[in-house]
Design a protein around this motif. Sequence first.
Motif, PDB file in Angstrom:
ATOM      1  N   LEU A 145       0.816  -1.214   0.000  1.00 57.33           N
ATOM      2  CA  LEU A 145       0.000   0.000   0.000  1.00 57.33           C
ATOM      3  C   LEU A 145       0.853   1.268   0.000  1.00 57.33           C
ATOM      4  O   LEU A 145       0.407   2.304  -0.483  1.00 57.33           O
ATOM      5  N   SER A 146       2.067   1.176   0.532  1.00 55.03           N
ATOM      6  CA  SER A 146       2.905   2.373   0.586  1.00 55.03           C
ATOM      7  C   SER A 146       3.241   2.884  -0.812  1.00 55.03           C
ATOM      8  O   SER A 146       3.388   4.085  -1.025  1.00 55.03           O
ATOM      9  N   MET A 147       3.343   1.972  -1.781  1.00 52.79           N
ATOM     10  CA  MET A 147       3.714   2.384  -3.128  1.00 52.79           C
ATOM     11  C   MET A 147       2.556   3.001  -3.903  1.00 52.79           C
ATOM     12  O   MET A 147       2.739   3.496  -5.012  1.00 52.79           O
ATOM     13  N   LEU A 148       1.361   2.993  -3.314  1.00 46.02           N
ATOM     14  CA  LEU A 148       0.251   3.714  -3.937  1.00 46.02           C
ATOM     15  C   LEU A 148       0.535   5.216  -3.929  1.00 46.02           C
ATOM     16  O   LEU A 148      -0.096   5.984  -4.655  1.00 46.02           O
ATOM     17  N   ALA A 205       5.659  13.726   3.953  1.00 46.07           N
ATOM     18  CA  ALA A 205       5.278  14.524   5.123  1.00 46.07           C
ATOM     19  C   ALA A 205       3.760  14.597   5.287  1.00 46.07           C
ATOM     20  O   ALA A 205       3.260  15.064   6.312  1.00 46.07           O
ATOM     21  N   LEU A 206       3.032  14.102   4.283  1.00 47.07           N
ATOM     22  CA  LEU A 206       1.576  14.202   4.282  1.00 47.07           C
ATOM     23  C   LEU A 206       0.950  13.306   5.351  1.00 47.07           C
ATOM     24  O   LEU A 206       1.274  12.114   5.448  1.00 47.07           O
ATOM     25  N   GLU A 207       0.083  13.882   6.161  1.00 44.26           N
ATOM     26  CA  GLU A 207      -0.646  13.122   7.178  1.00 44.26           C
ATOM     27  C   GLU A 207      -2.122  13.077   6.812  1.00 44.26           C
ATOM     28  O   GLU A 207      -2.607  13.885   6.023  1.00 44.26           O
ATOM     29  N   TRP A 208      -2.826  12.126   7.418  1.00 45.45           N
ATOM     30  CA  TRP A 208      -4.240  11.962   7.069  1.00 45.45           C
ATOM     31  C   TRP A 208      -5.066  13.183   7.452  1.00 45.45           C
ATOM     32  O   TRP A 208      -6.098  13.451   6.836  1.00 45.45           O
ATOM     33  N   SER A 209      -4.590  13.947   8.405  1.00 42.69           N
ATOM     34  CA  SER A 209      -5.285  15.189   8.759  1.00 42.69           C
ATOM     35  C   SER A 209      -5.183  16.231   7.644  1.00 42.69           C
ATOM     36  O   SER A 209      -5.935  17.207   7.625  1.00 42.69           O
ATOM     37  N   ASP A 210      -4.269  16.015   6.700  1.00 42.89           N
ATOM     38  CA  ASP A 210      -4.104  16.926   5.564  1.00 42.89           C
ATOM     39  C   ASP A 210      -4.979  16.529   4.378  1.00 42.89           C
ATOM     40  O   ASP A 210      -5.038  17.257   3.384  1.00 42.89           O
ATOM     41  N   VAL A 211      -5.612  15.358   4.478  1.00 42.23           N
ATOM     42  CA  VAL A 211      -6.394  14.831   3.357  1.00 42.23           C
ATOM     43  C   VAL A 211      -7.871  14.822   3.724  1.00 42.23           C
ATOM     44  O   VAL A 211      -8.294  14.100   4.630  1.00 42.23           O
ATOM     45  N   SER A 259      -3.937   1.848   6.726  1.00 43.10           N
ATOM     46  CA  SER A 259      -2.932   2.611   7.456  1.00 43.10           C
ATOM     47  C   SER A 259      -2.935   2.296   8.951  1.00 43.10           C
ATOM     48  O   SER A 259      -3.982   2.067   9.554  1.00 43.10           O
ATOM     49  N   THR A 260      -1.745   2.317   9.549  1.00 38.55           N
ATOM     50  CA  THR A 260      -1.625   2.080  10.996  1.00 38.55           C
ATOM     51  C   THR A 260      -0.926   3.242  11.701  1.00 38.55           C
ATOM     52  O   THR A 260      -0.499   3.108  12.845  1.00 38.55           O
ATOM     53  N   CYS A 261      -0.781   4.372  10.983  1.00 43.11           N
ATOM     54  CA  CYS A 261      -0.173   5.554  11.601  1.00 43.11           C
ATOM     55  C   CYS A 261      -0.761   6.803  10.969  1.00 43.11           C
ATOM     56  O   CYS A 261      -1.626   6.728  10.095  1.00 43.11           O
ATOM     57  N   SER A 262      -0.295   7.942  11.402  1.00 40.83           N
ATOM     58  CA  SER A 262      -0.870   9.216  10.948  1.00 40.83           C
ATOM     59  C   SER A 262      -0.408   9.617   9.558  1.00 40.83           C
ATOM     60  O   SER A 262      -1.019  10.484   8.914  1.00 40.83           O
ATOM     61  N   PHE A 263       0.665   9.000   9.064  1.00 34.83           N
ATOM     62  CA  PHE A 263       1.197   9.366   7.761  1.00 34.83           C
ATOM     63  C   PHE A 263       0.456   8.645   6.635  1.00 34.83           C
ATOM     64  O   PHE A 263       0.115   7.465   6.750  1.00 34.83           O
ATOM     65  N   VAL A 264       0.247   9.343   5.539  1.00 35.19           N
ATOM     66  CA  VAL A 264      -0.445   8.765   4.383  1.00 35.19           C
ATOM     67  C   VAL A 264       0.379   7.619   3.805  1.00 35.19           C
ATOM     68  O   VAL A 264      -0.153   6.556   3.484  1.00 35.19           O
ATOM     69  N   VAL A 265       1.675   7.828   3.672  1.00 34.04           N
ATOM     70  CA  VAL A 265       2.581   6.776   3.202  1.00 34.04           C
ATOM     71  C   VAL A 265       3.333   6.227   4.410  1.00 34.04           C
ATOM     72  O   VAL A 265       4.037   6.966   5.096  1.00 34.04           O
ATOM     73  N   MET A 295      13.327   8.771   2.954  1.00 32.77           N
ATOM     74  CA  MET A 295      13.204   9.142   1.548  1.00 32.77           C
ATOM     75  C   MET A 295      14.015   8.215   0.648  1.00 32.77           C
ATOM     76  O   MET A 295      13.535   7.760  -0.401  1.00 32.77           O
ATOM     77  N   ARG A 296      15.224   7.908   1.063  1.00 30.20           N
ATOM     78  CA  ARG A 296      16.072   7.043   0.235  1.00 30.20           C
ATOM     79  C   ARG A 296      15.506   5.631   0.145  1.00 30.20           C
ATOM     80  O   ARG A 296      15.615   4.975  -0.890  1.00 30.20           O
ATOM     81  N   THR A 297      14.892   5.171   1.220  1.00 31.46           N
ATOM     82  CA  THR A 297      14.264   3.852   1.208  1.00 31.46           C
ATOM     83  C   THR A 297      13.115   3.832   0.204  1.00 31.46           C
ATOM     84  O   THR A 297      12.968   2.893  -0.586  1.00 31.46           O
ATOM     85  N   TYR A 298      12.329   4.890   0.216  1.00 28.89           N
ATOM     86  CA  TYR A 298      11.173   4.969  -0.682  1.00 28.89           C
ATOM     87  C   TYR A 298      11.624   5.100  -2.134  1.00 28.89           C
ATOM     88  O   TYR A 298      11.015   4.515  -3.037  1.00 28.89           O
ATOM     89  N   GLN A 299      12.695   5.843  -2.363  1.00 29.59           N
ATOM     90  CA  GLN A 299      13.221   5.986  -3.720  1.00 29.59           C
ATOM     91  C   GLN A 299      13.731   4.649  -4.242  1.00 29.59           C
ATOM     92  O   GLN A 299      13.551   4.328  -5.423  1.00 29.59           O
ATOM     93  N   ARG A 300      14.368   3.849  -3.363  1.00 29.46           N
ATOM     94  CA  ARG A 300      14.840   2.527  -3.783  1.00 29.46           C
ATOM     95  C   ARG A 300      13.670   1.609  -4.117  1.00 29.46           C
ATOM     96  O   ARG A 300      13.726   0.833  -5.082  1.00 29.46           O
TER      97      ARG A 300
END
Length: 320
Positions: free
Chosen positions: A135-138, A155-161, A217-223, A232-237
Motif C-alpha cells: 500500500l505504501s507504493m500507492l 510529510a503528508l498526514e491523514w489530517s491533511d487529506v 494505514s496504521t499511523c498518521s502518515f499517508v505513506v 526518503m532514500r528507502t522509498y526511492q529505492r
Amino acid sequence: MQYCVWLDRWLDEYVAVDSKIKTVVRYEEIIRVHIKPELGNMDMNELTADRLQSFVSRLMKTGNSVTGGPLSSSSVNGVISVLKKSLYDAYRLSLADKYVANVIRRPKTTEKLVSCFSLEEQRKIEGYVLSGKDLSMLGVVVCLYTGLRIGELLALEWSDVNLEAGMISVSRTRHEGRDADGNFRMIVDTPKTRSSVRFIPIPDRLRPVLLKMKEGSTCSFVVSVCGRAPYMRTYQRKFSTVLKRAGVPYRNFHSLRHTFATRALECGMDVKTLSEILGHKSSVITLMRYAHSMTEHKKNMMNLVGSLLSDSLPDPTQNP
C-alpha cells in the motif's frame, strides 16, 4: 580570528536563528566536508580572493570526496554561497579587514532537461502498483495525479487529506540530512517556498486509491511502512524496484511530478492553474520548464487558428 571559529559562531548565531532546518543542515555539511578541511585553520584576513578562487577551482576538478572527480556545479555554488555569506557577515561586523569573496567566479550551470514517463510507461507503473499488495507504493499514483514532490508526499498526514471535500493540504515537507557523525536523520520543515503551501483538488478517480491507503494505514502518515513514515532514500529505492518489475526504464522519483505536469498540459490545463497546483512561484517558471511539453498543444491551437484561413485558397496537400 580563525575562519573555523567564525564559521561555528556564524552558523549558530546568524544562520540557525532565521533559516529553514534544511538550510542549516546543508550549510553545516558544506562547512564540515569542504570548507573547514582546507580553509578552516586560516585567519580570515589571510583569505585572499586568489586563495578562495583556487579553492573553488579545486572543487570543480577534484572536489567529490567519494569519486575524487569534479564536484557538481550546484554543489560548488552551494559552497560559494556559504563563503560569500559568512565572509560578508564577518566584514560587516568588523571581524575581517575587507571583503574579497565577491569576486569569486561561479561555475556555469545549465537547466536540467525535464524527464517524464510516456503515457504507456505511466500505465505500466500504475498497473503494477495498483495490482500489488504494498500500500505504501500507492503514493506513486498519488504523485502522478497531484504533482506532489517526494518530500511533500512523505510529510503528508491523514489530517491533511479531506476525502469528503476532495482536497489535499500541503503545508510540510520532509527530507534527510547527515548529522556531525555522518548519520542520516529525518527533518520535517515548511515547504520549499511560500507558494508551495497550497491546496490540491483530489481527482475523483484518485479518491478510491487514497481510501484504500487509509483503510490499511496504521499511523498518521499517508505513506507508511511498518507503521511509520519511510526514509526518503528507502522509498526511492522501492520506486526503482517498481520500475524494474514493471518493465519501465529508470527515471528518478521527481519524474513523476514532471509526468503529472506534462499530462496536465496535454489535457488542456491552463498554465496558471498548473502553476498553482505545482506550487511554483509564478506561471513563468511553469511555462519555461514545461514549454517543450506543450508542442502538440501549440500545433493543435495553431491549426485551429489556421482553419480560419479562406477556403478559396488552394489546398497545399493537393498536386496542381
